[in-house]
Motif scaffolding. Sequence first.
Motif, PDB file in Angstrom:
ATOM      1  N   PHE A 151       0.707  -1.305  -0.013  1.00 17.82           N
ATOM      2  CA  PHE A 151      -0.109   0.008   0.082  1.00 17.82           C
ATOM      3  C   PHE A 151       0.870   1.228  -0.006  1.00 17.82           C
ATOM      4  CE2 PHE A 151      -2.666  -3.261   1.596  1.00 17.82           C
ATOM      5  CZ  PHE A 151      -3.915  -3.318   0.826  1.00 17.82           C
ATOM      6  N   GLU A 152       1.987   1.138  -0.762  1.00 20.69           N
ATOM      7  CA  GLU A 152       2.835   2.502  -0.823  1.00 20.69           C
ATOM      8  C   GLU A 152       3.345   2.227  -2.403  1.00 20.69           C
ATOM      9  OE1 GLU A 152       7.219   1.403   0.917  1.00 20.69           O
ATOM     10  OE2 GLU A 152       5.750   1.838   2.318  1.00 20.69           O
ATOM     11  N   PHE A 153       3.850   3.312  -2.812  1.00 26.45           N
ATOM     12  CA  PHE A 153       4.505   3.496  -4.130  1.00 26.45           C
ATOM     13  C   PHE A 153       5.612   4.545  -3.930  1.00 26.45           C
ATOM     14  CE2 PHE A 153       5.179   4.997  -8.475  1.00 26.45           C
ATOM     15  CZ  PHE A 153       5.007   3.878  -9.215  1.00 26.45           C
ATOM     16  N   VAL A 154       6.773   4.442  -4.404  1.00 27.75           N
ATOM     17  CA  VAL A 154       8.054   5.365  -4.513  1.00 27.75           C
ATOM     18  C   VAL A 154       8.347   5.489  -5.986  1.00 27.75           C
ATOM     19  CG1 VAL A 154      10.259   5.419  -3.733  1.00 27.75           C
ATOM     20  CG2 VAL A 154       8.941   4.155  -2.287  1.00 27.75           C
ATOM     21  N   GLU A 155       8.330   6.778  -6.148  1.00 30.73           N
ATOM     22  CA  GLU A 155       8.744   7.397  -7.416  1.00 30.73           C
ATOM     23  C   GLU A 155      10.034   8.294  -7.413  1.00 30.73           C
ATOM     24  OE1 GLU A 155       8.045   8.192 -11.650  1.00 30.73           O
ATOM     25  OE2 GLU A 155       7.482   6.348 -10.182  1.00 30.73           O
ATOM     26  N   SER A 156      10.667   8.137  -8.196  1.00 27.97           N
ATOM     27  CA  SER A 156      12.128   9.105  -8.422  1.00 27.97           C
ATOM     28  C   SER A 156      11.485  10.239  -9.090  1.00 27.97           C
ATOM     29  CB  SER A 156      13.227   8.216  -9.245  1.00 27.97           C
ATOM     30  OG  SER A 156      13.482   7.193  -8.488  1.00 27.97           O
ATOM     31  N   TYR A 157      12.366  11.475  -8.833  1.00 26.36           N
ATOM     32  CA  TYR A 157      11.752  12.667  -9.584  1.00 26.36           C
ATOM     33  C   TYR A 157      12.191  12.653 -10.942  1.00 26.36           C
ATOM     34  CZ  TYR A 157      11.292  14.415  -4.632  1.00 26.36           C
ATOM     35  OH  TYR A 157      10.978  14.666  -3.455  1.00 26.36           O
ATOM     36  N   GLY A 158      13.065  12.328 -11.415  1.00 25.45           N
ATOM     37  CA  GLY A 158      13.664  12.446 -12.770  1.00 25.45           C
ATOM     38  C   GLY A 158      14.288  13.759 -13.017  1.00 25.45           C
ATOM     39  N   PHE A 159      14.564  14.501 -12.150  1.00 28.44           N
ATOM     40  CA  PHE A 159      14.991  15.941 -12.183  1.00 28.44           C
ATOM     41  C   PHE A 159      15.918  16.254 -10.951  1.00 28.44           C
ATOM     42  CE2 PHE A 159      10.634  16.415 -11.291  1.00 28.44           C
ATOM     43  CZ  PHE A 159      10.485  17.022 -10.080  1.00 28.44           C
ATOM     44  N   GLU A 160      16.823  17.134 -11.010  1.00 31.13           N
ATOM     45  CA  GLU A 160      17.627  17.529  -9.812  1.00 31.13           C
ATOM     46  C   GLU A 160      16.775  18.081  -8.754  1.00 31.13           C
ATOM     47  OE1 GLU A 160      21.743  19.308  -8.848  1.00 31.13           O
ATOM     48  OE2 GLU A 160      20.876  19.718 -10.543  1.00 31.13           O
ATOM     49  N   VAL A 161      16.829  17.696  -7.513  1.00 35.76           N
ATOM     50  CA  VAL A 161      16.139  18.334  -6.153  1.00 35.76           C
ATOM     51  C   VAL A 161      17.293  18.748  -5.398  1.00 35.76           C
ATOM     52  CG1 VAL A 161      14.452  17.609  -4.574  1.00 35.76           C
ATOM     53  CG2 VAL A 161      14.012  16.838  -6.550  1.00 35.76           C
ATOM     54  N   PHE A 162      17.300  19.821  -4.976  1.00 33.12           N
ATOM     55  CA  PHE A 162      18.270  20.383  -4.125  1.00 33.12           C
ATOM     56  C   PHE A 162      17.866  20.122  -2.567  1.00 33.12           C
ATOM     57  CE2 PHE A 162      18.569  23.042  -7.959  1.00 33.12           C
ATOM     58  CZ  PHE A 162      19.980  22.765  -8.087  1.00 33.12           C
TER      59      PHE A 162
END
Length: 170
Positions: free
Chosen positions: A58-69
């Motif tokens: 009951f969870e889902f992890v997604e990478s951003y695909g762009f730089e996060v500071f």
Amino acid sequence: MKHIISCIAVLALLFTSCTGPQGPPGFDGFDGINGEDGGLIVASAFEIEVNFNADNNFEFVESYGFEVFPSDVTLVYIEWETDEGEPIWRLLTQTEYFNDGVLVYNFDFTQQNVRFFLDGTVDFNTLDNVWTQNQAFRVVVIPADDVDGLDTSNFDVVMDASTVKSFDIR
């Protein structure tokens, strides 16, 4: 009368010609990436549809695909309902109350990814698909400086304040 006007004129010249000590210098502005001068700060965003089930805990992890500071802030909105075909977005967390417990849509984030998850006291396995399947989320990553004083609960206010014009649909 001439003496009064002359005295006032001399006093006015005396007061306007005086200067005090120079104050301390102001702070330098923020540098941009790699020490370059700062420029336009752009928010990044994407929209994603998630299915919650026992297989993914009951969870889902997604990478951003762009730089996060490190100073960036991630805001997540859920499409809660529609009004004449127009989606209505609510800032997470959102809570729904049932007779047998509470369901909470929640999220957390790191510099690499965002995690959507169900929380609460209700048995997630007994929930109708309307609560667990095809849940639409909008993720907006904005610089922390842009959040100060902003009503982040209102999706339209966040969109107007940032430079996000469209979403990457995933």
